[in-house]
Design an enzyme around this catalytic site. Structure first.
Site, short mmCIF file in Angstrom:
data_model
loop_
_atom_site.label_atom_id
_atom_site.label_comp_id
_atom_site.label_asym_id
_atom_site.label_seq_id
_atom_site.Cartn_x
_atom_site.Cartn_y
_atom_site.Cartn_z
N ARG A 175 0.79 -1.22 0.00
CA ARG A 175 0.00 0.00 0.00
C ARG A 175 0.83 1.28 0.00
O ARG A 175 0.31 2.37 -0.19
CB ARG A 175 -0.97 0.00 1.19
CG ARG A 175 -2.19 -0.88 0.93
CD ARG A 175 -3.10 -0.91 2.12
NE ARG A 175 -2.61 -1.80 3.17
CZ ARG A 175 -3.01 -1.74 4.44
NH1 ARG A 175 -3.88 -0.83 4.83
NH2 ARG A 175 -2.53 -2.59 5.32
N ASN A 215 1.28 1.62 6.94
CA ASN A 215 0.94 0.80 5.78
C ASN A 215 0.84 1.62 4.51
O ASN A 215 1.00 1.09 3.42
CB ASN A 215 -0.38 0.07 6.01
CG ASN A 215 -0.26 -0.93 7.14
OD1 ASN A 215 0.54 -1.85 7.07
ND2 ASN A 215 -1.02 -0.72 8.20
N ASN A 228 35.50 43.68 5.26
CA ASN A 228 34.20 44.04 4.71
C ASN A 228 34.20 43.62 3.24
O ASN A 228 35.03 44.07 2.46
CB ASN A 228 33.96 45.55 4.85
CG ASN A 228 32.48 45.86 4.64
OD1 ASN A 228 31.89 45.41 3.67
ND2 ASN A 228 31.90 46.61 5.56
N TYR A 255 37.26 28.14 -8.75
CA TYR A 255 37.30 26.92 -9.57
C TYR A 255 37.79 27.30 -10.96
O TYR A 255 37.22 28.17 -11.62
CB TYR A 255 35.86 26.36 -9.63
CG TYR A 255 35.71 25.05 -10.34
CD1 TYR A 255 36.50 23.95 -10.00
CD2 TYR A 255 34.75 24.90 -11.34
CE1 TYR A 255 36.34 22.74 -10.64
CE2 TYR A 255 34.58 23.68 -11.99
CZ TYR A 255 35.37 22.61 -11.65
OH TYR A 255 35.22 21.40 -12.29
N ALA A 309 29.12 44.11 -1.91
CA ALA A 309 27.99 43.50 -2.61
C ALA A 309 28.41 43.03 -4.00
O ALA A 309 29.18 43.69 -4.69
CB ALA A 309 26.87 44.52 -2.75
N GLY A 341 8.92 -4.01 12.22
CA GLY A 341 9.79 -2.99 11.63
C GLY A 341 9.05 -1.76 11.14
O GLY A 341 9.65 -0.73 10.87
N GLY A 372 -5.68 -8.57 15.22
CA GLY A 372 -5.92 -9.81 15.92
C GLY A 372 -6.54 -9.47 17.28
O GLY A 372 -6.07 -8.59 17.97
C1 UD1 Z 1 -0.30 -8.96 12.83
C2 UD1 Z 1 -0.87 -9.92 13.87
C3 UD1 Z 1 -2.16 -9.33 14.44
C4 UD1 Z 1 -1.89 -7.97 15.03
C5 UD1 Z 1 -1.25 -7.07 14.00
C6 UD1 Z 1 -0.79 -5.81 14.66
C7 UD1 Z 1 -0.21 -12.11 13.11
C8 UD1 Z 1 -0.67 -13.36 12.46
N1 UD1 Z 1 -1.14 -11.19 13.26
O1 UD1 Z 1 -1.25 -8.91 11.80
O2 UD1 Z 1 -2.67 -10.19 15.43
O3 UD1 Z 1 -3.08 -7.41 15.51
O4 UD1 Z 1 -0.08 -7.70 13.43
O5 UD1 Z 1 -0.33 -4.91 13.69
O6 UD1 Z 1 0.91 -12.00 13.53
N2 UD1 Z 1 5.95 -9.85 8.20
C9 UD1 Z 1 7.05 -10.57 7.80
N3 UD1 Z 1 6.88 -11.71 7.12
C10 UD1 Z 1 5.66 -12.21 6.82
C11 UD1 Z 1 4.52 -11.47 7.23
C12 UD1 Z 1 4.71 -10.31 7.93
O7 UD1 Z 1 8.18 -10.15 8.06
O8 UD1 Z 1 5.60 -13.27 6.19
C13 UD1 Z 1 6.15 -8.61 8.95
C14 UD1 Z 1 5.57 -7.40 8.26
O9 UD1 Z 1 6.53 -6.78 7.44
C15 UD1 Z 1 5.20 -6.51 9.42
C16 UD1 Z 1 4.84 -7.51 10.53
O10 UD1 Z 1 5.46 -8.71 10.15
O11 UD1 Z 1 6.28 -5.75 9.88
C17 UD1 Z 1 3.35 -7.68 10.70
O12 UD1 Z 1 2.81 -8.17 9.50
P1 UD1 Z 1 1.38 -7.78 9.00
O13 UD1 Z 1 1.13 -8.39 7.70
O14 UD1 Z 1 1.17 -6.32 9.14
O15 UD1 Z 1 0.51 -8.55 10.08
P2 UD1 Z 1 -1.02 -8.39 10.30
O16 UD1 Z 1 -1.70 -9.32 9.40
O17 UD1 Z 1 -1.38 -6.97 10.25
MG MG Z 2 -0.28 -5.05 9.70
#
Ligand code: UD1
Ligand code: MG
Length: 464
Positions: A8, A229, A383, A393, A386, A105, A141
């Protein structure tokens, strides 16, 4: 976790490298982990892994810990099969003892004190979740609890029943897990869910089934656990971050004309009685001494501005290696430009449309209008007229100009470097100086003025 795509954002830059307060989102999170004296930081990369890893390797960490770089390790997650799968990739790097704190992250405003509280309730042997209750937790979640309040599990929004979607307590994405337990639970994850992903959140139900205690603690506010996002959320969190900077500065006594119109993209250190007018942007490391006043619409990067100096509106100061120094009581601007290596002594005046680069100006020197000083050493009380410039260079190399103390350079002069203007000398306006001038002399290098008295201006022919 920094492997996600960030679709996004609609950007070619990996999401976690987008900037907030001048630093990558991921940088904020790693610095926060470093504040907790983490034994090591494992960054899980996937999308844009090479770029993300390179950015970490070259980062300037805000946290003073010099060995942070050596504590950062990377685990690649390819393809990305969910948050549980992400953490599985880090397992080979995790010790058998200790606790792992799992962070996102793309959640840049998380605070060290919140994480400390979470680690406290984890106490080395419990599963600790960072959760928050808000009016509408759609998308997140949800935390499932028994009647006595005990945590039973987390259900993802997409898997939740309508009744579960009414739950207002959500999992923020941050948990603290004892390594020993984490490893056994991760090994048992499956992807039997609506998204066919390995959910990290499934470890909660496993902990309950294993008779382990699951505890929760909460952040102070929602922005602290908000993720980025899309560009809208990034901008919203940027405002939250900037408002925190402004509040910290004002609490310390800095007078901001409007806290909503200040941007600090780095560190701004201020003495007493500092005043900052609206729409100023500070980047890198900037230090303002006691009584410094910054006018409206200034951009100031990597500079040390000494006590009592005044920077008038619309001044651009860019001290990106080497830095810029402005001496005590100096006056700069409006519309001045100080470039890398500009070092102004006390009481120096730099006026409108004056550009200074890699030059040292000693106490009391003045260049007040429309001038350029590049690769120049300027003595005390000089001084500089202007429209005058140093021609530093020659098309291939840069050369230095030395203007000794008490020199007066007239208007519209060109000082062709390398050249030295001797102390106390005067250069007549409009001169192009190519040779060193003796101390105390008047040097003039321009066409002699002639006036023709027996001259008549041409006049229009009249039609006959
Ligand atoms: C996750 C949680 C959800 C929580 C929410 C909070 C899970 C299954 N769900 O959901 O309960 O409320 O975060 O924001 O954990 N990432 C990876 N590898 C992957 C998938 C994700 O590194 O395969 C990283 C993403 O870059 C991100 C973080 O994990 O930094 C969270 O991933 P995201 O897809 O935002 O999780 P949600 O589905 O929002
Ligand atoms: Mg998320």
């Amino acid at each position: 976790m920094a492997a996600g795509k960030g679709t996004r954002m609609k950007s070619t830059l990996p999401k976690v490298l987008h900037r907030l307060g001048g630093r990558a989102l991921l940088g904020h999170v790693i610095d926060c982990a470093a504040r907790l004296s983490a034994r090591q930081v494992v960054v899980i990369t996937g999308h844009g892994a090479i770029e993300v890893e390179a950015a970490c390797a070259g980062a300037d960490w805000a946290t003073g810990s010099s060995d942070l770089q050596s504590r950062i390790k990377f685990a690649r997650q390819e393809p990305q099969l969910g948050t549980g799968h992400a953490v599985q990739q880090a397992v080979p790097l995790l010790a058998d003892d200790g606790v792992t704190l799992i962070l996102n992250g793309d959640v840049p405003l998380i605070q060290a004190q919140t994480l400390r509280k979470l680690l406290d309730v984890c106490a080395g042997d419990k599963l600790a979740l960072l959760t928050l209750t808000i009016a509408d937790a759609s998308g997140y979640g949800r935390v499932l609890r028994a009647e006595d309040g005990a945590v039973l599990g987390i259900v993802e929004h997409k898997d939740a029943t309508p009744a579960q979607r009414e739950i207002r307590e959500f999992y923020t994405g941050v948990m603290a897990v004892p390594n020993k337990l984490l490893k056994t639970w991760l090994a048992r994850l499956t992807n039997q869910n609506s998204q066919k992903e390995y959910y990290l959140t499934d470890v909660v139900a496993m902990a309950v089934a294993d008779g382990r205690q699951v505890v929760a603690s909460h952040p102070d506010n929602e922005p602290e656990v908000s993720g980025v996002n899309d560009p809208l959320q990034l901008a919203a969190l940027e405002r939250v971050y900037q408002s925190r900077q402004a509040i910290a500065l004002m609490t310390q006594g800095v007078r901001l004309a409007d806290p909503a119109r200040l941007d600090v993209r780095g560190s701004l250190t201020c003495g007493q009685d500092v005043e900052i007018d609206v729409n100023c942007v500070f980047e890198g490391a900037v230090t303002l001494g006691d009584g410094v006043r910054i006018g409206a619409n200034c951009c100031i990067a990597n500079a040390v501005i000494a006590a009592g100096a005044v920077i008038h509106p619309f001044t651009h100061i860019d001290g990106e290696k080497p830095g810029v120094q402005v001496g005590e009581g100096a006056l700069v601007g409006p519309f001045a430009r100080l470039r890398p290596g500009a070092q102004l002594g006390a009481d120096v005046h730099i006026g409108n449309f004056v550009e200074v680069k890699n030059s040292t100006l000693a106490r009391g020197a003045k260049a007040n209008h429309l001038a350029y000083l590049g690769d120049t050493t300027v003595g005390e009380r000089v001084n500089y007229g202007a429209g005058s410039i140093t021609a530093n260079y020659d098309g291939a190399n840069k050369h230095r100009t030395v203007i000794e103390a008490d020199v007066h350079i007239g208007s519209n002069c060109v000082l062709v470097a390398p050249v030295t203007i001797g102390a106390g000398g005067t250069v007549g306006g409009g001169s192009t100086i190519t040779k060193d001038t003796p101390a105390g002399a008047l040097s003039v290098a321009r066409g002699k003025q002639v006036s023709l008295t027996n001259w008549t201006r041409p006049s229009k022919k009249t039609a006959s």
